[in-house]
Design an enzyme around this catalytic site. Structure first.
Site, PDB file in Angstrom:
ATOM      1  N   HIS A   1       0.822  -1.226   0.012  1.00 44.56           N
ATOM      2  CA  HIS A   1       0.053  -0.013  -0.160  1.00 44.56           C
ATOM      3  C   HIS A   1       0.829   1.276   0.023  1.00 44.56           C
ATOM      4  O   HIS A   1       2.054   1.109   0.413  1.00 44.56           O
ATOM      5  CB  HIS A   1      -0.897  -0.084   1.360  1.00 44.56           C
TER       6      HIS A   1
ATOM      7  N   ASP B   1       3.038  -4.845   8.327  1.00 39.83           N
ATOM      8  CA  ASP B   1       1.748  -3.750   8.269  1.00 39.83           C
ATOM      9  C   ASP B   1       0.329  -4.613   8.316  1.00 39.83           C
ATOM     10  O   ASP B   1       0.345  -5.471   7.392  1.00 39.83           O
ATOM     11  CB  ASP B   1       1.721  -3.082   6.872  1.00 39.83           C
TER      12      ASP B   1
ATOM     13  N   LYS C   1     -10.641  -0.420  10.107  1.00 35.88           N
ATOM     14  CA  LYS C   1     -11.192  -1.520   9.581  1.00 35.88           C
ATOM     15  C   LYS C   1     -11.417  -2.896  10.174  1.00 35.88           C
ATOM     16  O   LYS C   1     -11.731  -3.651   9.709  1.00 35.88           O
ATOM     17  CB  LYS C   1      -9.846  -1.940   8.663  1.00 35.88           C
TER      18      LYS C   1
ATOM     19  N   CYS D   1      -4.814   2.609  -3.680  1.00 37.46           N
ATOM     20  CA  CYS D   1      -3.568   3.078  -3.270  1.00 37.46           C
ATOM     21  C   CYS D   1      -2.438   2.146  -3.325  1.00 37.46           C
ATOM     22  O   CYS D   1      -1.276   2.112  -2.437  1.00 37.46           O
ATOM     23  CB  CYS D   1      -3.746   3.281  -1.680  1.00 37.46           C
TER      24      CYS D   1
END
Lengths: 143, 408
Positions: free
Chosen positions: B121, B198, B224, B362
């Site tokens: 990302h 991540d 999220k 992204c």
């Protein structure tokens, strides 16, 4: 919200058979713009002589709305002065706000009026026009 | 786990969009929030609101307890050793930037290497580009296999003695790939490098154990995983966080301030300048309770089953291209529908009440690797059902038919 408001026959025709797709010879004003939120890209080239847009061509990647808008825009501005082209860009902004606009002898553009019912897609329709505004600015600086 | 019953717990899902019951398939962008989370935030503002760590009054104590209580919940949720290892941030992006600015810039120099992957990302790519530019370090990429996955052998070949830092996403938000981050962390450590995972796309969906992964840093976003936006966290090994300088100064992070010099509070507060996102943390705590009540293993199993079902049904749609591996994937399917641009797909689906994502997600370098300018993506969560998938497939067939006539 009707899909046919957005995808009118004339829009799909420009998408399928884009006018003025391609590149101009050297010496044309070249603008490259992208829409960072979705990745759409356009390269617009304009041949300007005596303040008149002699030719306009584009290449790019995008959805049906952004590419048909580019096709119509390049058709609409050809043969017009820079001031007239800018006025058309203003009218196009009004169209996106849902206002009624008369594009004179180039009625195809009115087909894009349905876009204002789909707010998420207005950015698609305006990409080519933002490129035009930049192109006009650069042409004015040149002359 | 009964996803139809779970669906009832989410007020937003009880509405119609364009005359159809909402089917929300964009949870990889942000998840919806259950009533219990919304209620916790509301209750906090109605009864407990005060600034933390400074009020001598009752509300101040309640707010501090709620904020620090959320930190404890998160510590247990990802199995960190102590609450000192949990720094609240705005989300994953801020957390990664904190590590890049505070840790990586200090340890990287000319000729050192930072290793990432082309599927990252933008939030886990640009910070490393910037570190490389500022320090003279070299940014290296573990190559992708044709299906978008990465191999341990390629990770072995890319990470060298010169590698100072490795940063890899656990789950790809485009390809659905689950990366072997535990194995990559072991490789990084063998070469003396540190590793960040991540976890933006993994934490909401599967049990996370940062000690088992043995990563040095782990980042997550609350929004999220059923929590509000604006709250997330950085996990870091205590010994590393202790050696790092804060990058935001002022407010709650100070210890002693003189006219020309100051000292910082101890962990974790030294990295939490200003008034923190207290209600966000309260919401995150409630979201963790909610997810744990259902059970991460149940969520994981439900999503695997739903994704397999969706993969089977969607593969049957003529002219569809599905990106990423068929197996070992998380609960999302990224695709393109023949010549129809993903924006056009998303608009038609929206008129049917179905929310999906269209664009570059992204991940512009990954789009170039896939040789497309954009894709459509349907992502699933605990509240999605097989009926949602059926509605998606029907709507995609309708889209094809609509544009089949129009484009020819």
């Amino acid at each position: 919200m009707q899909l046919d408001d957005l995808y009118r026959r004339v829009i799909m025709d420009h998408y399928k058979n884009p006018r003025n797709r391609g590149q101009l010879e050297d010496g044309a004003v070249t603008i490259e713009l992208n829409n960072p939120t979705c990745g759409d890209k356009i390269q617009l080239q304009m041949q300007v002589e005596d303040n008149i847009v002699k030719a306009a061509k584009f290449v790019g990647e995008g959805c049906s709305i952004s590419l048909s808008s580019a096709s119509m825009m390049t058709e609409a501005v050809k043969g017009h002065t820079l001031d007239e082209a800018l006025e058309m860009a203003e009218k196009f902004s009004s169209l996106m706000k849902g206002e009624e606009v008369d594009f004179g002898d180039y009625e195809d553009l009115e087909a894009l009026s349905g876009v204002n019912k789909f707010p998420a897609r207005i950015k698609c329709a305006t990409l080519a026009w933002n490129a035009l505004r930049k192109g006009i600015e650069q042409s004015e600086h040149k002359s | 786990m009964n996803s139809s019953q779970i669906r009832e717990l989410f007020p937003i899902l009880q509405q119609e969009i364009n005359g159809h019951p909402l089917v929300y398939l964009d949870s990889a962008a942000t998840s919806q929030k259950p009533e219990s989370v919304i209620h916790a935030v509301k209750r906090y503002y109605e009864w407990d609101n005060a600034n933390v760590h400074r009020g001598v009054h009752t509300l101040g104590s309640r707010a501090t307890d709620a904020y620090e209580g959320a930190r404890e919940k998160l510590q247990k949720f990802i199995n960190a050793r102590s609450t000192q290892e949990i720094i609240f941030t705005r989300g994953t992006t801020t957390a990664i930037n904190l590590v890049a600015s505070s840790y990586a810039r200090a340890v990287c120099g000319e000729g050192d290497e930072i290793v990432i992957t082309p599927m990252e990302h933008h939030s886990n790519l640009i910070p490393w580009q910037q570190v490389a530019k500022a320090t003279g370090a070299v940014l290296k990429y573990i190559p992708l296999q044709p299906d978008g996955s990465i191999t341990i052998a390629d990770a072995e070949a890319t990470i060298t003695e010169r590698t100072k830092f490795v940063s890899v996403m656990y789950v790809s938000n485009v390809l659905g790939v689950v990366n072997p981050v535990k194995e990559i962390a072991a490789i990084a450590h063998r070469h003396g490098a540190k590793m960040l995972v991540d976890g933006a796309q993994s934490t909401p969906h599967m049990k996370i154990d940062v000690q088992d992964l043995d990563c040095d840093f782990y980042t997550l976003s609350g929004h999220k995983m059923c929590a509000p936006t604006g709250i997330g966290a950085l996990y870091g090994k205590k010994v590393l966080l202790e050696g790092m300088e804060p990058i935001e100064f002022g407010g709650e992070m100070i210890d002693h301030v003189d006219l020309y010099n100051s000292t910082w509070k101890e962990l974790p507060w030294k990295f939490e300048g200003g008034t923190p996102i207290i209600a966000g943390a309260v919401g995150l705590g409630a979201a963790i309770d909610f997810l744990q009540e259902i059970g991460l293993h149940n969520i994981d199993a439900h999503e695997k089953q739903l994704t397999a079902y969706a993969m089977d049904r969607m593969s049957g749609i003529p002219d569809i291209s599905i990106y990423g591996p068929r197996d070992n994937r998380a609960g999302l399917i990224t695709f393109n529908l023949g010549d129809v641009h993903p924006h056009d797909v998303a608009t038609v689906l929206d008129t049917e009440g179905i929310a999906i994502r269209a664009g570059h997600h992204c991940c512009q370098p990954l789009m170039r690797w896939l040789e497309v300018s954009a894709t459509a993506r349907a992502s699933f969560y605990l509240y999605n059902t097989e009926q949602d998938v059926d509605r998606l497939v029907e709507a995609l067939l309708k889209t094809k038919e609509y544009f089949g006539h129009a484009i020819g």
